[in-house]
Design an enzyme around this catalytic site. Structure first.
Site, mmCIF file in Angstrom:
data_model
loop_
_atom_site.group_PDB
_atom_site.id
_atom_site.type_symbol
_atom_site.label_atom_id
_atom_site.label_comp_id
_atom_site.label_asym_id
_atom_site.label_seq_id
_atom_site.Cartn_x
_atom_site.Cartn_y
_atom_site.Cartn_z
ATOM 1 N N GLU A 62 0.831 -1.207 0.000
ATOM 2 C CA GLU A 62 0.000 0.000 0.000
ATOM 3 C C GLU A 62 0.865 1.257 0.000
ATOM 4 O O GLU A 62 0.526 2.252 -0.628
ATOM 5 C CB GLU A 62 -0.975 0.000 1.184
ATOM 6 C CG GLU A 62 -2.143 -0.947 1.009
ATOM 7 C CD GLU A 62 -2.952 -0.681 -0.262
ATOM 8 O OE1 GLU A 62 -3.095 0.488 -0.655
ATOM 9 O OE2 GLU A 62 -3.424 -1.652 -0.879
ATOM 10 N N THR A 68 1.740 5.329 -7.684
ATOM 11 C CA THR A 68 2.643 4.551 -8.525
ATOM 12 C C THR A 68 1.904 3.352 -9.119
ATOM 13 O O THR A 68 1.090 2.730 -8.440
ATOM 14 C CB THR A 68 3.847 4.052 -7.688
ATOM 15 O OG1 THR A 68 4.393 5.170 -7.000
ATOM 16 C CG2 THR A 68 4.929 3.468 -8.569
ATOM 17 N N LEU A 105 11.693 4.850 -7.190
ATOM 18 C CA LEU A 105 10.235 4.710 -7.036
ATOM 19 C C LEU A 105 9.581 6.078 -6.787
ATOM 20 O O LEU A 105 8.387 6.248 -7.013
ATOM 21 C CB LEU A 105 9.954 3.756 -5.870
ATOM 22 C CG LEU A 105 8.612 3.053 -5.789
ATOM 23 C CD1 LEU A 105 8.246 2.356 -7.084
ATOM 24 C CD2 LEU A 105 8.618 2.031 -4.654
ATOM 25 N N TYR A 107 8.639 9.746 -4.541
ATOM 26 C CA TYR A 107 7.854 10.044 -3.329
ATOM 27 C C TYR A 107 8.492 9.366 -2.103
ATOM 28 O O TYR A 107 7.902 8.501 -1.464
ATOM 29 C CB TYR A 107 6.401 9.599 -3.487
ATOM 30 C CG TYR A 107 5.700 10.269 -4.632
ATOM 31 C CD1 TYR A 107 5.230 11.575 -4.514
ATOM 32 C CD2 TYR A 107 5.523 9.619 -5.838
ATOM 33 C CE1 TYR A 107 4.594 12.207 -5.571
ATOM 34 C CE2 TYR A 107 4.888 10.246 -6.909
ATOM 35 C CZ TYR A 107 4.432 11.523 -6.763
ATOM 36 O OH TYR A 107 3.810 12.142 -7.810
ATOM 37 N N TYR A 145 -7.601 5.971 3.463
ATOM 38 C CA TYR A 145 -7.641 5.014 2.359
ATOM 39 C C TYR A 145 -6.764 3.790 2.655
ATOM 40 O O TYR A 145 -7.223 2.645 2.578
ATOM 41 C CB TYR A 145 -7.170 5.675 1.044
ATOM 42 C CG TYR A 145 -6.874 4.635 -0.004
ATOM 43 C CD1 TYR A 145 -7.903 4.079 -0.746
ATOM 44 C CD2 TYR A 145 -5.570 4.163 -0.207
ATOM 45 C CE1 TYR A 145 -7.653 3.081 -1.679
ATOM 46 C CE2 TYR A 145 -5.307 3.173 -1.129
ATOM 47 C CZ TYR A 145 -6.360 2.628 -1.861
ATOM 48 O OH TYR A 145 -6.102 1.635 -2.759
ATOM 49 N N ASP A 163 -9.959 6.234 -3.150
ATOM 50 C CA ASP A 163 -8.862 7.014 -3.725
ATOM 51 C C ASP A 163 -9.364 7.537 -5.075
ATOM 52 O O ASP A 163 -10.554 7.404 -5.384
ATOM 53 C CB ASP A 163 -7.588 6.156 -3.862
ATOM 54 C CG ASP A 163 -7.766 5.020 -4.860
ATOM 55 O OD1 ASP A 163 -8.921 4.791 -5.331
ATOM 56 O OD2 ASP A 163 -6.776 4.361 -5.187
ATOM 57 N N CYS A 217 -12.709 0.419 -16.048
ATOM 58 C CA CYS A 217 -13.285 1.763 -15.935
ATOM 59 C C CYS A 217 -12.138 2.779 -15.847
ATOM 60 O O CYS A 217 -11.987 3.502 -14.874
ATOM 61 C CB CYS A 217 -14.196 1.844 -14.708
ATOM 62 S SG CYS A 217 -15.233 3.306 -14.712
ATOM 63 N N CYS A 227 -17.810 -4.318 -19.404
ATOM 64 C CA CYS A 227 -17.900 -4.041 -17.958
ATOM 65 C C CYS A 227 -19.009 -4.881 -17.309
ATOM 66 O O CYS A 227 -20.134 -4.920 -17.828
ATOM 67 C CB CYS A 227 -18.178 -2.560 -17.741
ATOM 68 S SG CYS A 227 -18.330 -2.154 -16.000
ATOM 69 N N CYS A 233 -24.922 0.929 -14.384
ATOM 70 C CA CYS A 233 -24.085 2.130 -14.297
ATOM 71 C C CYS A 233 -24.816 3.327 -14.907
ATOM 72 O O CYS A 233 -25.108 3.346 -16.105
ATOM 73 C CB CYS A 233 -22.766 1.864 -15.026
ATOM 74 S SG CYS A 233 -21.731 3.330 -15.161
HETATM 75 FE FE1 SF4 Z 1 -17.110 2.402 -15.935
HETATM 76 FE FE2 SF4 Z 1 -19.754 2.341 -15.934
HETATM 77 FE FE3 SF4 Z 1 -18.435 1.997 -18.193
HETATM 78 FE FE4 SF4 Z 1 -18.376 0.122 -16.325
HETATM 79 S S1 SF4 Z 1 -20.136 0.794 -17.493
HETATM 80 S S2 SF4 Z 1 -16.633 0.891 -17.496
HETATM 81 S S3 SF4 Z 1 -18.409 1.358 -14.459
HETATM 82 S S4 SF4 Z 1 -18.464 3.844 -16.960
#
Ligand code: SF4
Length: 374
Positions: A62, A68, A105, A107, A145, A163, A217, A227, A233
């Site tokens: 992490e 990175t 690396l 940072y 996070y 994040d 995504c 997806c 979505c």
């Molecule tokens: Fe991203 Fe939605 Fe497309 Fe899936 S459907 S890749 S979650 S924008």
């Protein structure tokens, strides 16, 4: 399309359940095997000898993964855990040895924080990486996070993560039209992430969210056609996937110049260590002046190092971008003509003998150029 904020999102239980289930099913089939990643909870190890990563491995990963990419981190991770296989080994290590393994690396504050975190884990937590978000957040360099990621992945604790990657995915799932970097939106996104994370398989779910953001995504070209959650979505359904998320206008990075005095004498160069509160703190460098004003670099070098120097040849220039700065490096080759290097200020070194001096990337670039010239 009405504007929607994260706070206005319905917490439709059926939809959330479907999102979780589809994402986890996809993760089970498509996750990348990474050296710090446990197998999904419902899958057996691929070989009998395969050892699951420890919470310490997840802590290290992490720290390395902040800012990175995974592909960059993998070889660093292997070298690091080979040199420091346990939290006790890291706690007992010399800071310069830790920085050397981090060299390249970037940072570097992360490396110092990780080292300090290992020492705190040994001193305050009996050598066990803490299990709860609150305890993890007491460690140097561990924010909400990272604490959520470590708690959920290492121990299965039900803790959310957020994040930039996850924020992008959530902003698209729920078509959030407020800038995702605004404080109020971040707050609302954390609340959404909290709602989404399941009681069972919290670590797998969080990794699945990150994996979807990394592989499908993606920022510029979301692959909605493959997806697993496309039909759930909002951004995709509205044909707005590439328009979201929104961000506040960025301030232009500050342009600064670092003047580097590459001072040579009989095949050796002067190197100095940076101070504790600077960018690249504690790393080594060719003497570098960040504010020269009207002063000549030769005068600055004499005042700082005690050496009389004069330029030799043309400078080498390049730029290096950090989060808030665009730094122009001007590397001026110089020869020492007299004086004596002040003790405790800097050292003479051959360019071929720098293994024990960790250098930040732009300094490594300057050294590589000097090597080419010699
Ligand atoms: Fe991203 Fe939605 Fe497309 Fe899936 S459907 S890749 S979650 S924008």
């Amino acid at each position: 399309m009405p504007l929607r904020s994260a706070a206005a999102q319905p917490s439709d239980a059926t939809r959330l359940r479907q999102l979780r289930r589809r994402l986890l099913n996809w993760y089970d089939r498509h996750h990348r095997c990474l050296p710090w990643r446990p197998n999904p909870q419902n899958q057996k190890p691929e070989t009998k000898d395969q050892k699951p990563p420890t919470p310490y491995h997840i802590l290290v990963s992490e720290a390395m993964l902040q800012q990175t990419q995974v592909a960059t981190v993998v070889p660093y991770f292997h070298r690091f855990v080979e040199a420091f296989p346990t939290v006790h080994a890291l706690a007992a290590a010399d800071e310069q040895a830790v920085l050397r393994l981090w060299q390249g690396l970037g940072y570097y504050r992360r490396a110092r924080h990780l080292h300090a975190a290992a020492q705190m884990i040994v001193e305050r937590f009996g050598g066990q990486v803490p299990r709860t978000v609150d305890e993890l957040m007491q460690l140097p360099g561990v924010g909400r996070y990272a604490a959520g990621a470590i708690a959920s992945i290492a121990y299965g604790t039900r803790a959310p993560i957020l994040d930039g990657n996850v924020a992008r995915v959530l902003a698209r799932w729920f078509a959030i039209e407020a800038p995702i970097d605004a404080t109020a939106t971040r707050h609302d996104l954390w609340a959404l992430a909290e709602q989404l994370v399941p009681t069972q398989r919290a670590g797998d779910f969080n990794q699945a969210l990150m994996e979807l953001g990394a592989l499908v995504c993606t920022p510029k070209s979301p692959q909605c056609d493959v997806c697993p959650v496309a039909s759930l979505c909002d951004a995709h359904q509205a044909g707005r996937a590439t328009e979201l998320p929104l961000r506040s206008p960025r301030r232009a990075p500050k342009a600064v110049t670092h003047h580097v005095a590459a001072i040579e004498k009989r095949g050796r160069y002067v190197f100095e260590q940076r101070g504790p509160d600077s960018l690249w703190a504690h790393l080594w460098q060719l003497p570098t002046c960040e504010i020269l004003g009207d002063e000549r670099l030769a005068d600055w070098a004499r005042a700082r190092l005690g050496l009389h120097v004069e330029p030799r040849g043309e400078p080498f220039t390049f730029t290096h971008a950090t989060t808030h700065r665009a730094i122009a490096f001007v590397v001026q080759p110089m020869r020492a003509t007299g004086g004596r290097l002040r003790p405790n200020v800097a050292v003479w070194r051959k360019l071929s003998a720098l293994d024990d001096l960790p250098l930040a990337n732009p300094q490594r670039r300057a050294v590589a150029w000097l090597r080419e010239q010699s």
